[in-house]
Structures are given as C-alpha cells and as structure tokens.
Design an enzyme around this catalytic site. Structure first.
Site, PDB file in Angstrom:
ATOM      1  N   GLN A  62      23.903 -23.339 -70.054  1.00  0.00           N
ATOM      2  CA  GLN A  62      24.676 -22.897 -71.216  1.00  0.00           C
ATOM      3  C   GLN A  62      25.843 -23.846 -71.511  1.00  0.00           C
ATOM      4  O   GLN A  62      26.270 -24.625 -70.667  1.00  0.00           O
ATOM      5  CB  GLN A  62      25.192 -21.476 -70.982  1.00  0.00           C
ATOM      6  CG  GLN A  62      24.133 -20.397 -71.034  1.00  0.00           C
ATOM      7  CD  GLN A  62      23.304 -20.284 -69.775  1.00  0.00           C
ATOM      8  OE1 GLN A  62      23.517 -20.998 -68.800  1.00  0.00           O
ATOM      9  NE2 GLN A  62      22.338 -19.363 -69.790  1.00  0.00           N
ATOM     10  N   GLY A  96      12.885 -28.548 -61.203  1.00  0.00           N
ATOM     11  CA  GLY A  96      13.504 -27.334 -60.669  1.00  0.00           C
ATOM     12  C   GLY A  96      13.950 -26.422 -61.802  1.00  0.00           C
ATOM     13  O   GLY A  96      13.742 -26.679 -62.984  1.00  0.00           O
ATOM     14  N   TRP A  97      14.615 -25.338 -61.413  1.00  0.00           N
ATOM     15  CA  TRP A  97      15.022 -24.328 -62.384  1.00  0.00           C
ATOM     16  C   TRP A  97      16.008 -24.894 -63.402  1.00  0.00           C
ATOM     17  O   TRP A  97      16.856 -25.722 -63.088  1.00  0.00           O
ATOM     18  CB  TRP A  97      15.646 -23.152 -61.651  1.00  0.00           C
ATOM     19  CG  TRP A  97      14.674 -22.459 -60.760  1.00  0.00           C
ATOM     20  CD1 TRP A  97      13.331 -22.290 -60.969  1.00  0.00           C
ATOM     21  CD2 TRP A  97      14.953 -21.856 -59.491  1.00  0.00           C
ATOM     22  NE1 TRP A  97      12.772 -21.610 -59.919  1.00  0.00           N
ATOM     23  CE2 TRP A  97      13.739 -21.328 -58.999  1.00  0.00           C
ATOM     24  CE3 TRP A  97      16.108 -21.706 -58.733  1.00  0.00           C
ATOM     25  CZ2 TRP A  97      13.643 -20.658 -57.790  1.00  0.00           C
ATOM     26  CZ3 TRP A  97      16.018 -21.041 -57.520  1.00  0.00           C
ATOM     27  CH2 TRP A  97      14.793 -20.517 -57.059  1.00  0.00           C
ATOM     28  N   GLN A 126      13.879 -22.124 -69.232  1.00  0.00           N
ATOM     29  CA  GLN A 126      13.489 -20.741 -69.508  1.00  0.00           C
ATOM     30  C   GLN A 126      13.630 -20.375 -70.976  1.00  0.00           C
ATOM     31  O   GLN A 126      12.822 -19.611 -71.506  1.00  0.00           O
ATOM     32  CB  GLN A 126      14.344 -19.790 -68.660  1.00  0.00           C
ATOM     33  CG  GLN A 126      14.068 -19.945 -67.190  1.00  0.00           C
ATOM     34  CD  GLN A 126      15.287 -19.675 -66.346  1.00  0.00           C
ATOM     35  OE1 GLN A 126      16.309 -19.223 -66.831  1.00  0.00           O
ATOM     36  NE2 GLN A 126      15.182 -19.954 -65.056  1.00  0.00           N
ATOM     37  N   TRP A 143      31.051 -15.748 -71.307  1.00  0.00           N
ATOM     38  CA  TRP A 143      30.574 -15.581 -69.927  1.00  0.00           C
ATOM     39  C   TRP A 143      31.617 -14.907 -69.052  1.00  0.00           C
ATOM     40  O   TRP A 143      32.709 -15.449 -68.858  1.00  0.00           O
ATOM     41  CB  TRP A 143      30.240 -16.960 -69.350  1.00  0.00           C
ATOM     42  CG  TRP A 143      29.634 -16.994 -67.991  1.00  0.00           C
ATOM     43  CD1 TRP A 143      28.506 -16.364 -67.552  1.00  0.00           C
ATOM     44  CD2 TRP A 143      30.123 -17.754 -66.868  1.00  0.00           C
ATOM     45  NE1 TRP A 143      28.246 -16.691 -66.233  1.00  0.00           N
ATOM     46  CE2 TRP A 143      29.224 -17.539 -65.803  1.00  0.00           C
ATOM     47  CE3 TRP A 143      31.215 -18.599 -66.679  1.00  0.00           C
ATOM     48  CZ2 TRP A 143      29.393 -18.140 -64.546  1.00  0.00           C
ATOM     49  CZ3 TRP A 143      31.386 -19.199 -65.436  1.00  0.00           C
ATOM     50  CH2 TRP A 143      30.486 -18.964 -64.384  1.00  0.00           C
ATOM     51  N   ALA A 171      32.193 -14.501 -65.431  1.00  0.00           N
ATOM     52  CA  ALA A 171      31.661 -15.322 -64.336  1.00  0.00           C
ATOM     53  C   ALA A 171      31.003 -14.476 -63.255  1.00  0.00           C
ATOM     54  O   ALA A 171      31.514 -13.414 -62.879  1.00  0.00           O
ATOM     55  CB  ALA A 171      32.770 -16.177 -63.734  1.00  0.00           C
ATOM     56  N   GLU A 218      26.908 -13.133 -71.480  1.00  0.00           N
ATOM     57  CA  GLU A 218      26.385 -12.722 -70.179  1.00  0.00           C
ATOM     58  C   GLU A 218      27.388 -11.972 -69.313  1.00  0.00           C
ATOM     59  O   GLU A 218      28.580 -12.293 -69.290  1.00  0.00           O
ATOM     60  CB  GLU A 218      25.939 -13.961 -69.392  1.00  0.00           C
ATOM     61  CG  GLU A 218      24.809 -14.739 -70.051  1.00  0.00           C
ATOM     62  CD  GLU A 218      24.267 -15.812 -69.130  1.00  0.00           C
ATOM     63  OE1 GLU A 218      23.081 -15.736 -68.784  1.00  0.00           O
ATOM     64  OE2 GLU A 218      25.041 -16.708 -68.752  1.00  0.00           O
ATOM     65  N   GLU A 226      22.231 -12.125 -69.653  1.00  0.00           N
ATOM     66  CA  GLU A 226      21.983 -11.492 -68.360  1.00  0.00           C
ATOM     67  C   GLU A 226      22.990 -10.368 -68.195  1.00  0.00           C
ATOM     68  O   GLU A 226      24.172 -10.535 -68.500  1.00  0.00           O
ATOM     69  CB  GLU A 226      22.140 -12.478 -67.204  1.00  0.00           C
ATOM     70  CG  GLU A 226      21.034 -13.502 -67.126  1.00  0.00           C
ATOM     71  CD  GLU A 226      21.285 -14.525 -66.034  1.00  0.00           C
ATOM     72  OE1 GLU A 226      22.439 -14.639 -65.585  1.00  0.00           O
ATOM     73  OE2 GLU A 226      20.324 -15.198 -65.637  1.00  0.00           O
ATOM     74  N   TYR A 282      25.433  -9.071 -62.710  1.00  0.00           N
ATOM     75  CA  TYR A 282      24.769  -9.007 -61.399  1.00  0.00           C
ATOM     76  C   TYR A 282      25.427  -7.999 -60.463  1.00  0.00           C
ATOM     77  O   TYR A 282      24.771  -7.355 -59.641  1.00  0.00           O
ATOM     78  CB  TYR A 282      24.850 -10.362 -60.692  1.00  0.00           C
ATOM     79  CG  TYR A 282      24.112 -11.506 -61.302  1.00  0.00           C
ATOM     80  CD1 TYR A 282      23.159 -11.335 -62.307  1.00  0.00           C
ATOM     81  CD2 TYR A 282      24.358 -12.806 -60.850  1.00  0.00           C
ATOM     82  CE1 TYR A 282      22.487 -12.416 -62.837  1.00  0.00           C
ATOM     83  CE2 TYR A 282      23.683 -13.885 -61.374  1.00  0.00           C
ATOM     84  CZ  TYR A 282      22.748 -13.693 -62.364  1.00  0.00           C
ATOM     85  OH  TYR A 282      22.078 -14.767 -62.881  1.00  0.00           O
TER      86      TYR A 282
END
Length: 602
Positions: free
Chosen positions: A171, A192-193, A214, A443, A445, A477, A499, A502
């Site tokens: 981002q 990789g990702w 993604q 964001w 964090a 996010e 997202e 978390y």
C-alpha cells in the site's frame, strides 16, 4: 508461468504482521520603532501598528530534495546511499525526494526504500528518460513484499535493462505518469507474497505481470497486456485492460473513469520551478500526456510557501492567509493547531512523504467548503493524544456544488500507530460534495511500536458525509469499528481493499449490537443511491481465530444501492465471514484462503 502461493499469501503479516536546491525563509514579526516621541501617550497615538512581515514565496527545496541532471557525477552512488539508509527504515524519520531534470540518464538502477519518491521534472514523462530501472524488491524482508509501503515513482520514462522493470509494492506506493518501455513485474524476486497497489496515468508498452500480487487498481492508463490475477484486479479507463470476467479470473473492468483529475506535480520550465495542475476529465480513458502537452494550468514556485520541518502551524496558516499555496518539503512537521485551507483552488503538495503529526489532539488539516482544493502527496501520522479527526474536507453541513471543480485528495495517507502510539476517533471525514479521493491508504497499524487494541485505538477510518463523492483506489485497514462509513448520496467507489483489525481480543470486542462485527464498508440506511466496483475485505483474527464476522459489506437493500465484484477472504482460517454483503454470499470456511464472491448486488 512461475509458481506463486495462492493459499495464504497474507498470513505472514502477523509475523510480526505484514506489513536540494531552493530554503524556506523563516518569517519574523516586524518590531515597531518609536521615533523619539516625548511621552507614552504621544507614542501610543503616533506609533505605527505592527504588521507581520510578508512570508516569501519560492526558495530552497532543502537538503532532502536531491536534484540530478544528466551531467551530475556519482548519481548511482547517491541513489545507493539513500537506499541503504531507507531500505528497512519502515518507521524511521528519513524522507527523500529524488528529482531528475529533463534529459537522458544511462545505466542507473534506482532502488527505492521507505519514504522515498523519485520523479522526473519534465512536463511529460518522456522528457526524462532513464535507460535503466526504478526498482522495488523485498530482500530486506526475506522476499516478502507485503510491507513495502510509502514510496513512489512519477513522471519518468524507463527503458529497463532486462526488458522488465520490477515494482513489488504494497500500500501507499503509487506509480503515476510513468512510461515503461518494456514490461512491469509487480512481484518480488522469487515471487513471494505481495499486496499492492496502484497505477495511474501511465503507459506500459509491454505486459504487466502481477504474479503473486493479491490486488491491484489501474486507472486511466495504457498496458500492452496483463498476465494474471490472484484475488482482485480492477481497471477503469485502461487501454489494453483485460475484459470484465469477475470472479474467474477476478477482473473488474470499467471502460472509463467517471471523473478524474491527475495529481499536481513539480516540473522545470527552463530554470524555473513550477507546479502543474492537470485539468478535470470526465469519462476518462488513457493517459493525459500521450499526445503532447497535458492539459491544465501551472503555478510558479514563487506562489508557494516552501515549508521546512520545524515551521509552525501558525506560519503555515499565515502563508495560506497571505494567498500562498503550500509545498511541504520532505521531513516531519509537528502541528499544534490545524492547517486551515480556506481559499478556493489552494494547493497543498508534499514531497518525499512529508509527514504531519498533530499534537495535543488537534486535527492536522481542514478545508473550507470551496472549489478546487488539491491535497496531495503527504502522510498524516496520529499523535499520542486522541484526535477526533485527522483530516476534514469541508465543514459539517457543507452543501455547495463543486461538480465543475472538485476538491481532490491524492496520495494522502494516514497512519495510526506503528511509528509510536497514536490515536484518532475518525481518520478522514469528507463533508464537501463532489470530492474525489484518488488513492489513499488509511491504516491503523498492526505492527511496529505503539500497537495494541486500545494503545492505537481508532474506531473509524473514513466517513463520507458529502453527496456525489467518488473514491478511486480506496485502501482502509484494521480499524476498531467501521473502516468506511458512507452517509452521502450518489457515492461511488472504484476499488476497495480492506483488512479487519487483526488484534481484536475476542468476539465481544467487535460485537455491533446483535451483529457479529462491524462491516468493513457500511453504507448508511438513509442512502438511496450508491455504487461500488471491485471491493474486497479480508480477516485475520490471529489473537482469537474463533471470531466470526457477519459480513464484509453492509448496505440498505434498495435498487439504487449497487455493488459489482465483491469478495471476502479468511486468511488461513483465522476468523471467518458468514456472508459477503448483508445476508448474501457464501461463508468462508476452513484454512484454504479461498475468496467468497458476489458478482453483483442486489
């Protein structure tokens, strides 16, 4: 095609989760001089009123703006020096803008680390050609590109050494006004990702290879081809874009962008620095610069207050009151009061990720309900004392029609926590009608310092109150409650990436009355007309993997509220969604990280 992971590309983000040429002159107040008056009374009656000395426009761009021309010696060494400092400085204080005067440069590889912007100083990208590369890779993070934030490339033509330039970003890493005379690889070495990303007003002569990326949004550009898709690839106004096919493959394609206006940029007219202001386009398709001089107007740098770190908010506001625009040179700015933009057509342009930190709970920047404000190219970092808001476009109740000359918010990024404890109730509030939010990452964090469910508390990401607002490239996010709340009528969003937080400790912490969890994108029940294309929400509840999220999207069930190309993803089974939008869409399940999709709603 190389193998790349598709099962759980984001789950690593929790381990520790993912993710100088011209000096602003300080103004001093003029001190009145008492010219030999005989008594205090006569002095009081005769003394001139003290007037603050006018703030100068233009001036030095400061030590963190590094300007090259084709005759400069040691360019590669300087690029390498900046990269070594910034490569892994994710929450460091360094900020750099690397500017290239028009001309041709041979054999360069400009590797970009954190808070580093590279740009050409021509009016067109083709005025400044690098026979070489502008590279973002992920060696610093063991080949994982999901934390390659806060860097940008603009206004350059590249002829990559291998034929393909690598731009493996996440981002807040825009690729604007670029001409790649070859291909573009959006994945890191080793595939990789990766979790990007945004392209606008660019031409890629060859093919774009997302590989492990993604999600991606490309606007008003031209591509020679597009190789693949993982979860969510969105295009608007892109010549050569793949056809609409969501969800298999997951391409959401709009032939044009309803309204767009490119970001302001610094350029050289001879030896004079100016800021170009591209014009508004409707039903836009392709680049603004492909057939010659772009359309728009420009301002000389002398009409800007060239700000340096350490300047006070009072001085910035004095410059605005005086009629100057603001150019924020790279660095960190502490604000004890809001920057207040009251004049129509004001430009606030940051270089090198200039960062505003509001102290004592103030709002960083506010605008009046006026036409044509342009906010671009800076980061707002929440302070340790809770701010009720960080950015406000228009006052509460704003209602003026700005359809002919909207305010634009472009590459304006907001962060709560990560570089230190920060708090904000609502990050961005859009009150003015017709505002265009063109690429933002807001964001809360999930890693760094000052991170915790209450430590960097931030309930809401973006709240849109104004009517007729358009978002192109919306990344929001990890907020404690709603990531996006939309109250205005006739709102539109093209591409959304989200997202959920978390770190929710348990189901009760996110319970929304009788509803399990707060939707990522909530359209208010009072809204009768709204439309969105290419919207995705992911969950990774790693603190309590048993958490259930009722849906990613919530909206009134009415014919005027429409969505196209929706998806939700459970990353590795850490939490699950019951539905995609309202009560529609299959639940996620298991640990396979397979999206649940809805092609259209209702």
């Amino acid at each position: 095609m190389p193998h790349f992971p598709m099962d759980s590309p984001d789950s690593v983000r929790s381990l520790p989760a993912r993710r100088s040429v011209l000096g602003a002159m300080a103004a001093t107040a003029a001190t009145p001089t008492l010219l030999g008056l005989s008594s205090p009374a006569s002095a009081a009656s005769a003394a001139p009123v003290a007037q603050p000395r006018a703030l100068p426009g233009g001036g030095d761009l400061g030590p963190s703006v590094i300007v090259f021309d084709p005759s400069t010696s040691g360019i590669q060494a300087k690029l390498d020096e900046v990269f070594r400092q910034q490569e892994s400085a994710q929450f460091g204080t360094g900020r750099y803008a690397l500017l290239f005067k028009p001309g041709t440069y041979n054999g360069l590889n400009a590797q970009l680390g954190f808070y580093t912007s590279i740009a050409g100083l021509g009016l067109s990208p083709d005025d400044t050609t690098i026979n070489g590369d502008v590279t973002v890779d992920a060696g610093w993070f063991n080949g994982n590109a999901t934390q390659n934030f806060w860097r940008s490339a603009e206004n350059l033509a590249l002829t990559p050494v291998s034929g393909t330039n690598r731009w493996a970003v996440a981002q807040a890493a825009p690729f604007r006004r670029m001409h790649v005379k070859g291909g573009l690889n959006l994945a890191p070495t080793g595939y990789g990702w990766a979790s990007g990303g945004y392209i606008a007003d660019s031409r890629i002569d060859g093919s774009v290879g997302p590989y492990s990326q993604q999600q991606w949004y490309t606007r008003d550009s031209s591509v020679g081809g597009w190789a693949n898709a993982v979860w969510n690839m969105v295009f608007s106004g892109v010549q050569g874009a793949p056809a609409q096919s969501f969800p298999n493959p997951p391409y959401t394609t709009l032939d044009t962008t309803p309204v767009s206006r490119e970001k302001p940029f610094l350029y050289l007219n001879g030896s004079e620095y100016r800021v170009f202001l591209p014009e508004r386009r409707t039903n836009a398709r392709g680049t603004t610069w492909g057939s010659g001089t772009p359309r728009g107007t420009s301002l000389p740098l002398t009409q800007f207050y060239v700000a340096k770190p350490g300047v006070t908010a009072a001085t910035l506001n004095a410059a605005l009151t005086q009629g100057l625009h603001l150019l924020l040179t790279p660095g960190i700015y502490h604000l004890d009061q809001p920057i207040q933009v009251n004049r129509a057509g004001t430009v606030v342009l940051g270089l090198g990720y200039a960062t505003l930190i509001p102290d004592n709970g103030v709002t960083a920047l506010r605008t009046a309900d006026v036409d044509g404000v342009r906010l671009a190219g800076f980061l707002i970092d929440a302070g340790p004392v809770n701010s009720s808001t960080l950015l406000e476009v228009g006052p509460t109740g704003a209602s003026a029609n700005h359809s002919a000359n909207p305010t634009t918010v472009q590459d304006v990024f907001i962060r709560i926590g990560g570089a230190g404890a920060g708090k904000a109730t609502t990050s961005m509030v859009i009150n003015s009608r017709h505002t265009i939010i063109d690429h933002t990452w807001v964001w809360r964090a999930d890693h760094g310092t000052g991170v915790g469910w209450e430590t960097n508390r931030a309930d809401y990401g973006i709240r849109v109150n104004g009517d007729d607002v358009l978002a192109t490239g919306l990344f929001v996010e990890h907020f404690n409650k709603y990531d996006v709340q939309w109250y205005g009528q006739r709102g539109r969003t093209i591409f959304f990436q989200n997202e959920k937080a978390y770190d929710a400790p348990n189901q009760a912490a996110i319970q929304n009355g009788s509803v399990k969890g707060y939707a990522a994108y909530k359209v208010a029940d009072s809204v009768t007309t709204h439309e969105g294309w290419g919207l995705g929400s992911y969950c990774y509840y790693n603190v309590d993997p048993t958490i259930v999220q009722h849906n990613g999207f919530a909206a009134p069930n009415t014919p005027g509220v429409k969505f196209h190309g929706l998806l939700v993803v459970s990353l590795g089974g850490q939490g699950q969604y019951e539905h995609v939008v309202n009560e529609t869409g299959a639940p996620t399940s298991g640990t396979s990280t397979v999206p649940s999709t809805v092609v259209s709603y209702p």
